[in-house]
Design a protein around this motif. Structure first.
Motif, short mmCIF file in Angstrom:
data_model
loop_
_atom_site.label_atom_id
_atom_site.label_comp_id
_atom_site.label_asym_id
_atom_site.label_seq_id
_atom_site.Cartn_x
_atom_site.Cartn_y
_atom_site.Cartn_z
N ASN A 84 -15.77 -5.50 3.59
CA ASN A 84 -14.83 -5.40 3.80
C ASN A 84 -13.50 -6.63 3.35
N ARG B 148 -7.03 -7.41 4.99
CA ARG B 148 -6.19 -6.65 4.31
C ARG B 148 -5.11 -7.54 4.49
N ASN C 226 3.08 6.88 -7.17
CA ASN C 226 2.31 6.39 -6.33
C ASN C 226 1.70 5.78 -7.57
N LYS D 299 3.71 4.80 -0.94
CA LYS D 299 2.61 5.44 -0.29
C LYS D 299 3.76 6.69 0.78
N THR E 122 -2.89 11.93 3.17
CA THR E 122 -1.44 11.11 2.68
C THR E 122 -1.72 9.95 1.48
N GLY F 146 -3.72 5.51 0.51
CA GLY F 146 -4.31 4.43 1.38
C GLY F 146 -3.12 4.51 2.90
N SER F 147 -2.39 5.27 3.33
CA SER F 147 -1.32 5.79 4.04
C SER F 147 -1.72 6.20 5.05
N GLU G 125 -4.22 4.60 7.54
CA GLU G 125 -4.67 4.80 8.77
C GLU G 125 -3.70 4.06 10.03
#
Length: 329
Positions: free
Chosen positions: A2, A5, A62, A69, A311, A314-315, A317
């Protein structure tokens, strides 16, 4: 493996409820401003259970710009909770909170960011006039701020609302406050930190109508007073003491009168009026106590502030605080 971020410099949180027509025009004005003032940014809509095409409009934006987002609730939880959710999910070093109806001019964000870079943790928009409001609403607003200034635990800057920029330091403190009966304007003032106001003129609403009825505004104002003051409870103590003193004085008066002039038959109407009046006082005091007990009941249940149903971009989290709220169920 990964990739690490990368958090944006600025996050803009926009609570939104049935404002599908406002999404596109807001983004058209907001994105150029953010591109001028920030090295990177995200626009995070918090859809408060809209039943129209609001979420579809956000998805369309988006698709054109992945920096836009959204977090969508499972139902309507209210604007105050939507703001809390936005702070939970926003990742920027500074977070701007604004409405979706374009009454908060996006261009004012440039002044917000300039003040933030001078070292202010909180930069709030300070409306310069209320010409667009009815005299009744202006009167109630002025009365509320006078009451809050007199009885509240903190001082609210005149003309300040939710339109503001908050540094990450302040955001983290606000996220740690898990109370259910939220009055954000009071919380902004309560956390302290260096703050400054930026004057702005409220623009005319371009689409739709306000979702704030007088009943909702009154309830919101009542929540604000009771969340930051116990004076409404103490009032009944003082009133009860005063009534007790008056009753003792009346008892002494009638005792002296009876000794001097003999007893007379009390009037039935005055008796009924007295009983009704004091019964009303008792019920009002019990109702005020019930309001505070109800808030205690809501707090001890420890339900999450909100439930995310969907969401965009990708919001999804959740922050550690948001995860802790869910774990508390």
């Amino acid at each position: 493996m990964n990739e690490p971020r990368t958090d944006p410099e600025i996050s803009v949180v926009v609570p939104i409820f049935r404002e599908a027509e406002s999404v596109g025009p807001l983004c058209r004005r907001l994105v150029p401003v953010l591109e001028r003032v920030a090295s990177s940014f995200e626009i995070l809509f918090v859809d408060d259970g809209s039943t129209d095409d609001t979420l579809l409009a956000i998805r369309a934006e988006n698709a054109r710009d992945p920096r836009i987002k959204a977090v969508s609730f499972s139902r309507n939880f209210g604007k105050e909770i939507a703001i809390a959710a936005g702070l939970d999910h926003a990742r920027g070093r500074a977070v701007v909170i604004m409405d979706a109806d374009l009454q908060h001019p996006p261009e004012t964000i440039e002044a917000f960011v300039a003040k933030w870079r001078e070292g202010y943790v909180m930069v709030y928009g300070q409306r310069t006039d209320r010409a667009g409001e009815s005299p009744v609403k202006r009167g109630f607003t002025q009365a509320f701020y006078r009451l809050f200034a007199r009885f509240g635990e903190t001082e609210l800057p005149e003309g300040a609302g939710d339109f503001r920029l908050i540094d990450r330091k302040g955001v983290e403190v606000l996220r740690s406050l898990g109370e259910r009966a939220r009055f954000s304007k009071g919380l902004y003032a309560w956390i302290g930190f260096p703050s400054v106001g930026v004057p702005f003129v409220v623009e005319e609403r371009q689409f739709g109508t306000t979702k704030w009825s007088f009943r909702k505004l009154f309830r919101f104002a009542f929540d604000g007073i009771t969340s930051f003051s116990t004076v409404p409870l103490r009032v009944w103590t003082y009133l009860g003491g005063l009534i007790s003193l008056l009753s003792i004085a009346a008892a002494i008066y009638f005792a002296v009168r009876t000794l001097l002039f003999g007893s007379d038959v009390p009037g039935y109407p005055s008796l009924i009026v007295s009983v009704t009046f004091f019964s009303g006082i008792q019920l009002m005091s019990l109702g005020m106590i019930g309001e505070y007990v109800g808030r205690i009941f809501a707090e001890v249940k420890r339900r999450p502030l909100y439930v995310v149903a969907d969401t965009v971009g990708g919001s999804g989290e959740a922050s550690p605080v948001a995860e802790a709220r869910l774990a508390a169920i």
